[in-house]
Design a protein around this motif. Structure first.
Motif, mmCIF file in Angstrom:
data_model
loop_
_atom_site.group_PDB
_atom_site.id
_atom_site.type_symbol
_atom_site.label_atom_id
_atom_site.label_comp_id
_atom_site.label_asym_id
_atom_site.label_seq_id
_atom_site.Cartn_x
_atom_site.Cartn_y
_atom_site.Cartn_z
ATOM 1 N N ASP A 46 5.908 -7.920 -5.643
ATOM 2 C CA ASP A 46 6.177 -7.989 -7.078
ATOM 3 C C ASP A 46 5.915 -9.388 -7.627
ATOM 4 N N ARG A 47 6.463 -10.386 -6.973
ATOM 5 C CA ARG A 47 6.344 -11.753 -7.494
ATOM 6 C C ARG A 47 4.904 -12.252 -7.447
ATOM 7 N N LEU A 48 4.197 -11.941 -6.369
ATOM 8 C CA LEU A 48 2.815 -12.416 -6.276
ATOM 9 C C LEU A 48 1.913 -11.703 -7.277
ATOM 10 N N ALA A 49 2.162 -10.414 -7.522
ATOM 11 C CA ALA A 49 1.391 -9.707 -8.548
ATOM 12 C C ALA A 49 1.624 -10.336 -9.915
ATOM 13 N N ARG A 50 2.864 -10.705 -10.191
ATOM 14 C CA ARG A 50 3.181 -11.341 -11.478
ATOM 15 C C ARG A 50 2.565 -12.737 -11.587
ATOM 16 N N GLU A 68 5.277 6.838 1.924
ATOM 17 C CA GLU A 68 5.917 7.266 0.681
ATOM 18 C C GLU A 68 6.545 6.079 -0.047
ATOM 19 N N SER A 69 7.320 5.283 0.680
ATOM 20 C CA SER A 69 7.950 4.105 0.064
ATOM 21 C C SER A 69 6.899 3.099 -0.368
ATOM 22 N N LEU A 70 5.879 2.934 0.444
ATOM 23 C CA LEU A 70 4.816 1.982 0.138
ATOM 24 C C LEU A 70 4.085 2.381 -1.140
ATOM 25 N N ASP A 119 4.690 1.182 -8.806
ATOM 26 C CA ASP A 119 5.577 0.454 -9.730
ATOM 27 C C ASP A 119 4.990 -0.909 -10.085
ATOM 28 N N ILE A 120 4.476 -1.609 -9.088
ATOM 29 C CA ILE A 120 3.933 -2.950 -9.330
ATOM 30 C C ILE A 120 2.655 -2.877 -10.151
#
Length: 270
Positions: free
Chosen positions: A24-28, A41-43, A49-50
């Motif tokens: 999340d942080r690196l995408a942002r 599934e979790s991945l 979401d990201i």
């Protein structure tokens, strides 16, 4: 300080906890992502979401790094994808029981992920980064790497390996425009703890950090140029003193005669 260039970050163990927050942080921050984990599934949920929140490209790769075929697949991606500028070696297996209560086969499996897989991914990434002239390698260690007597000693030993490897990588690669960092969190509120056979319910709240806070601290440490980041340690002078003591030992670690205390004891015993 080496300037961090955007591109693609490959993050292992990214389906939950610390790895998911790194994603999340690196995408942002503007990175595209390749996120790796065992649970597709979790991945996929994390990736979707990201991607929706940031607009970045997110590729998911299901892989269990304890299996050679899956590990080789991730190595191949690191070698062949020239867009990758960062490797976050976050995947790991934990244990909390002492040696006499632990299964040696489980310990061997832990070593295969925490040591062997991490090492092979470093070997895949580092030459590629050097050839491209830039790159960042973040290795997730643990405070138990310098305090192995606290919980399971094999787990602590695997993290001590990560710390030692990170020191060596810094010496070898820093002049080649490669950024190296080891992160040494304490107890973190993630599913990792329960999967290791422990329970966060047994720990005082004041020693358990939220995963997002640990990642934010780790990335702040990366921005500050830290080789070793300790998210929980209030006074960095404590680490500086620890490292200074280690450096003081180094000139005398290899000499042509034993230390005087041993020579005197040896003579007295004859």
């Amino acid at each position: 300080m080496t300037k961090l260039l955007k591109g693609t970050a490959l993050i292992t163990g990214a389906s939950s906890g610390i790895g998911a927050f790194y994603a999340d942080r690196l995408a942002r921050r503007g990175y595209d992502l390749i996120i790796v984990a065992r649970n597709q599934e979790s991945l996929s949920r994390v990736g979707e979401d990201i991607a929706n929140a940031t607009g970045r490209s997110v590729t998911t790769v299901r892989a269990d790094l304890g299996y050679r075929e899956d590990l080789l697949k991730i190595e191949g991606i690191l070698r062949s994808d020239a867009s990758i500028t960062m490797l976050v070696n976050n995947a790991g297996v934990g244990a909390v029981e002492p040696l006499l209560m632990s299964d040696v086969d489980a310990m061997e499996r832990m070593i295969s992920v925490n040591v062997t897989a991490l090492t092979r991914l470093v070997y895949a990434a580092a030459p590629s980064f050097v050839a491209r002239g830039h790159g960042t390698i973040i290795n997730m260690a643990s405070a138990l790497g310098i305090a192995p007597e606290v919980l399971n000693g094999v787990y602590g030993a695997t993290k001590a390996f990560v710390i030692a490897l990170t020191f060596s990588l810094e010496k070898e690669l820093a002049q080649k425009n490669i950024r190296i960092q080891a992160v040494l969190p304490g107890a973190v509120e993630t599913p990792f703890w329960e999967s290791s056979g422990g329970s966060l319910d047994r720990l005082p709240d004041q020693i358990v950090m939220k995963a997002e806070d640990a990642v934010d601290a780790a990335l702040a440490g990366l921005d500050m140029g830290e080789l070793i980041t300790l998210p929980s340690v209030p006074d960095i002078d404590d680490w500086t003193a620890y490292e200074a003591a280690r450096q003081k030992l180094m000139p005398n670690l290899s000499r042509n005669i034993p230390a005087r205390r041993y020579m005197e004891a040896a003579l007295a015993s004859r």
